[in-house]
Write an enzyme that holds these catalytic residues in place. Structure first.
Site, PDB file in Angstrom:
ATOM      1  N   CYS A   2       0.823  -1.216   0.000  1.00 41.35           N
ATOM      2  CA  CYS A   2       0.000   0.000   0.000  1.00 41.35           C
ATOM      3  C   CYS A   2       0.856   1.265   0.000  1.00 41.35           C
ATOM      4  CB  CYS A   2      -0.884   0.017   1.234  1.00 41.35           C
ATOM      5  SG  CYS A   2      -1.898  -1.439   1.380  1.00 41.35           S
ATOM      6  N   ASN A 100      -2.198   2.476   5.781  1.00 43.78           N
ATOM      7  CA  ASN A 100      -1.237   1.397   5.517  1.00 43.78           C
ATOM      8  C   ASN A 100      -1.006   0.670   6.831  1.00 43.78           C
ATOM      9  OD1 ASN A 100      -0.882   2.297   2.958  1.00 43.78           O
ATOM     10  ND2 ASN A 100       1.252   2.924   3.200  1.00 43.78           N
ATOM     11  N   GLY A 101      -0.896  -0.633   6.788  1.00 40.46           N
ATOM     12  CA  GLY A 101      -0.660  -1.388   8.021  1.00 40.46           C
ATOM     13  C   GLY A 101      -1.805  -2.332   8.303  1.00 40.46           C
ATOM     14  N   GLU A 485      19.316 -17.371  -4.965  1.00 38.61           N
ATOM     15  CA  GLU A 485      18.938 -16.062  -5.497  1.00 38.61           C
ATOM     16  C   GLU A 485      18.591 -16.159  -6.990  1.00 38.61           C
ATOM     17  OE1 GLU A 485      17.971 -13.317  -4.603  1.00 38.61           O
ATOM     18  OE2 GLU A 485      18.446 -11.831  -6.098  1.00 38.61           O
ATOM     19  N   GLU A 492      10.313 -15.027  -9.612  1.00 39.05           N
ATOM     20  CA  GLU A 492       9.644 -13.742  -9.396  1.00 39.05           C
ATOM     21  C   GLU A 492       9.159 -13.108 -10.691  1.00 39.05           C
ATOM     22  OE1 GLU A 492      11.485 -11.420  -5.607  1.00 39.05           O
ATOM     23  OE2 GLU A 492      12.904 -11.807  -7.197  1.00 39.05           O
TER      24      GLU A 492
HETATM   25  C1  G6P Z   1      10.051  -8.204  -1.111  1.00 43.20           C
HETATM   26  C2  G6P Z   1      10.755  -7.776  -2.377  1.00 43.20           C
HETATM   27  C3  G6P Z   1      12.112  -8.475  -2.479  1.00 43.20           C
HETATM   28  C4  G6P Z   1      12.942  -8.200  -1.227  1.00 43.20           C
HETATM   29  C5  G6P Z   1      12.178  -8.568   0.043  1.00 43.20           C
HETATM   30  C6  G6P Z   1      12.896  -8.062   1.296  1.00 43.20           C
HETATM   31  O1  G6P Z   1       9.701  -9.540  -1.178  1.00 43.20           O
HETATM   32  O2  G6P Z   1       9.971  -8.083  -3.504  1.00 43.20           O
HETATM   33  O3  G6P Z   1      12.806  -8.025  -3.614  1.00 43.20           O
HETATM   34  O4  G6P Z   1      14.130  -8.923  -1.304  1.00 43.20           O
HETATM   35  O5  G6P Z   1      10.883  -7.967   0.038  1.00 43.20           O
HETATM   36  O6  G6P Z   1      12.850  -6.662   1.313  1.00 43.20           O
HETATM   37  P1  G6P Z   1      13.866  -5.714   2.039  1.00 43.20           P
HETATM   38  O7  G6P Z   1      13.420  -4.333   1.680  1.00 43.20           O
HETATM   39  O8  G6P Z   1      13.725  -5.983   3.527  1.00 43.20           O
HETATM   40  O9  G6P Z   1      15.234  -6.027   1.566  1.00 43.20           O
END
Ligand code: G6P
Length: 612
Positions: A2, A100-101, A485, A492
């Site tokens: 959001c 949001n939340g 990864e 994804e």
């Molecule tokens: C979501 C995103 C990812 C990311 C993950 C962790 O799933 O789509 O690309 O690696 O969140 O996010 P952060 O902002 O904590 O690295």
């Protein structure tokens, strides 16, 4: 996820809100809506789908108001629909809000409000907030009603609220969900994300948890939940509009893949580029105040989600091998509900690009409660994790717009390598070793540039395998997390099935899947486990499986086993993940594009996951 945007000023509000929503699109969403106040009347318009749908609904209607709030929703409670989209209103149509939340006790509150004859339209938790404020607003003024309502709420919120009865203001409040106030010339912009503010002003205030602000066209007042005024520092936003654009590339994802040499260079600058002492210690200002504490650390737990979790796994190999500190890596979502054994010699490292991931934040708070030292490796400056950890180092990645993380990964690895050097030098690591790592790190941007030049070749290979519906990614030691990864990236953005495995574990399951239609991607540079990877490759070959190998330049042997080879240059074993990940990012990108998908905004995914 959001997104919130709100505006109060002299300009026509609707175009500003729509533009703000577009800037927030990259976060991922499934519906959008806005409410504007004009001549004491509130008009609300919502649409499922993209912001363009909302724009279509508005059509040529001309709204004269200059106060409004808007929202992009990523469904959590109730499916994407007009009813469930924000803004949500009260019974009388006086109060409208965007949220949001998550309100955890919404069922409880809903029952109480239903007894008081409130009628609910949506399935959302957010709607109860509008009714709760309405209830208090029968006797109290707008701001006091919001304060009283929030006292009853359990959960997280970033809120922007308007009220027909006090039509000249917006009230915003924050608890656990980011909210920023942009201060322009005769105007104020509220947003959950700086990217919606950057085109208006570079003067911003980050609201902290438990803070509420009353904003009118003439000014603002920020107070805490007890209604005590708090004075806040105005920060400077240093993101340019250009940084948020695609810079000539077809997609943000490709742009961000190609930015990797530059962002690593940024991360090296001033940290190891010019050593100031004979010690070969990286200069890490954010860790300086806790240097003594770091000497006492006996155990490290890294918590993170998604791609950040995989960089943590690489960090585990680095920290154990070169700093000699026992290290575990855990999904933040699991850590928060475990009973971890922590004490004042444990350091918890949160890795997060956004600095707002709800699970990672909760893990850090849990660790803090238990007395552990909390450290952050975060990109977004001023984000909640960056502010709540005891110390840390920013990754200096710049804004990452593509939902699937790319350039944030090697910059996280860079900070982990620098921390390994620092913690290692505090312990057993020799001056010579630290120098070797730093010399090789300085070479990494150049090595990545070399791989990026092979993008056409990688595109060809991706197209060759376009009919594959499954992939197995394998690697060992430092490149096991890279297998994970690589598999995550293709899942994804291409929606094909992929599994990441340690090469040695392959024969305990996934090998059963292998046939000529199920290709394997081996990450097998010439390192200490090269021979072991080759054995795995032979096992796949014997079962008729196709093989794509990521191998070290000059490795001719590999050509006997692999159907396709992408060569990467030689570097220190601990630094191979920086470069082995690049062909896998490109492979996933070209594969997704060839399939015709919107790789920047994959379905069902969000850039910043601020709910549990
Ligand atoms: C979501 C995103 C990812 C990311 C993950 C962790 O799933 O789509 O690309 O690696 O969140 O996010 P952060 O902002 O904590 O690295």
């Amino acid at each position: 996820m959001c997104g919130i945007i709100g505006y109060i000023g002299k300009q026509k509000v609707v175009p500003i809100l729509l533009e703000g929503l577009k800037q927030l699109e990259y976060r991922g969403y499934d519906s959008a809506g806005l409410s504007v106040i004009n001549n004491g009347k509130i008009t609300t318009i919502k649409a499922v789908g993209k912001v363009a749908e909302l724009q279509n609904k508005i059509g040529s209607r001309d709204f004269l108001g200059n106060i409004g709030i808007a929202h992009t929703r990523w469904a959590t409670h109730g499916k994407p629909s007009d009813k469930n989209s924000h803004p949500h209103g009260d019974c009388e149509g006086n109060i409208f809000l965007v949220h949001n939340g998550i309100i955890e006790n919404y069922q409880e509150l809903k029952k109480i409000l239903q007894k008081k004859k409130h009628k609910f339209i949506s399935e959302t938790d957010s709607e109860i907030l509008a009714h709760l404020i309405e209830e208090f607003n029968k006797k109290l003024d707008f701001k006091k009603s919001v304060l009283e309502a929030l006292k009853l709420v359990r959960g997280t919120y970033g809120l922007a609220i308007i009220n027909k009865k006090e039509p000249e203001k917006i009230i915003i409040a924050r608890n656990g969900s980011p909210l920023i106030l942009g201060i322009g010339k005769d105007e104020f912009i509220v947003a959950s994300d700086a990217s919606a503010i950057v085109r208006h002003t570079d003067k911003i205030i980050y609201l902290d948890d438990g803070e509420i602000a009353e904003i009118t066209s003439g000014g603002f007042e920020i107070s805490n939940i007890k209604n005590k005024i708090v004075s806040k520092e105005i920060s400077k936003l240093d993101w340019t509009i250009e940084e948020s654009k695609k810079g000539g590339f077809d997609h943000f994802m490709l742009k961000e893949i190609f930015e990797q040499p530059e962002v690593i260079q940024n991360g090296l600058r001033g940290r190891i580029e010019h050593f100031l002492s004979e010690d070969n210690l990286p200069i890490l200002g954010g860790l300086r105040p806790i240097e003594k504490k770091l000497r006492k650390i006996k155990k490290i737990i890294i918590v993170a989600c998604g791609t950040s979790y995989y960089s943590g796994l690489v960090g585990e190999y680095m920290l154990e091998e070169y700093a000699g500190i026992p290290t575990e890596v855990e999904y933040a979502s699991e850590f928060r509900y475990r009973k971890p054994i922590l004490n004042d010699t444990t350091a918890i490292i949160a890795i997060s690009q956004s600095g707002e991931t709800a699970d990672t934040l909760a893990a850090i708070r849990e660790a803090k409660n238990k007395g552990a030292l909390t450290l952050g490796i975060v990109n977004v400056v001023g984000s909640t994790i960056a502010r709540e950890t005891d110390a840390g180092t920013h990754t200096l990645t710049g804004p990452e717009i593509g939902v699937a993380a790319t350039k944030s990964f090697p910059t996280q690895l860079l900070v982990l390598a620098l921390w390994t050097m620092m913690l290692g030098r505090q312990r057993e690591m020799s001056n010579v070793m630290s120098k070797r790592i730093s010399e090789e790190l300085k070479n990494i941007p150049h090595l990545i540039e070399g791989i990026l030049k092979k993008s056409k070749e990688i595109k060809k290979i991706a197209k060759k395998y376009i009919s594959a519906k499954d992939f197995l990614y394998v690697g060992r030691k430092y490149n096991f997390p890279i297998a994970l990864e690589g598999a995550l990236k293709i899942k994804e953005i291409s929606y094909v099935h992929a599994e990441g495995y340690p090469t040695g574990e392959m024969k305990h399951g996934p090998i059963a899947l292998i046939d000529s239609n199920f290709p394997s991607i081996f990450i097998c540079p010439k390192d200490s486990v090269y021979e072991k990877n080759i054995s795995g490759m032979q096992e796949i070959k014997a079962r008729g499986g196709k093989i794509i190998a990521i191998a070290t330049e000059g490795d001719k042997e590999i050509l006997k086993l692999a159907d396709d080879v992408i060569y990467i240059p030689k570097t220190l074993e601990m630094l191979t993940p920086f470069i082995s990940v690049i062909p896998l990012q490109l492979f996933a990108y070209y594969f997704g594009v060839a399939k015709g998908y919107d790789v920047d905004k994959p379905r069902n995914l969000a850039k910043s996951v601020t709910v549990e």
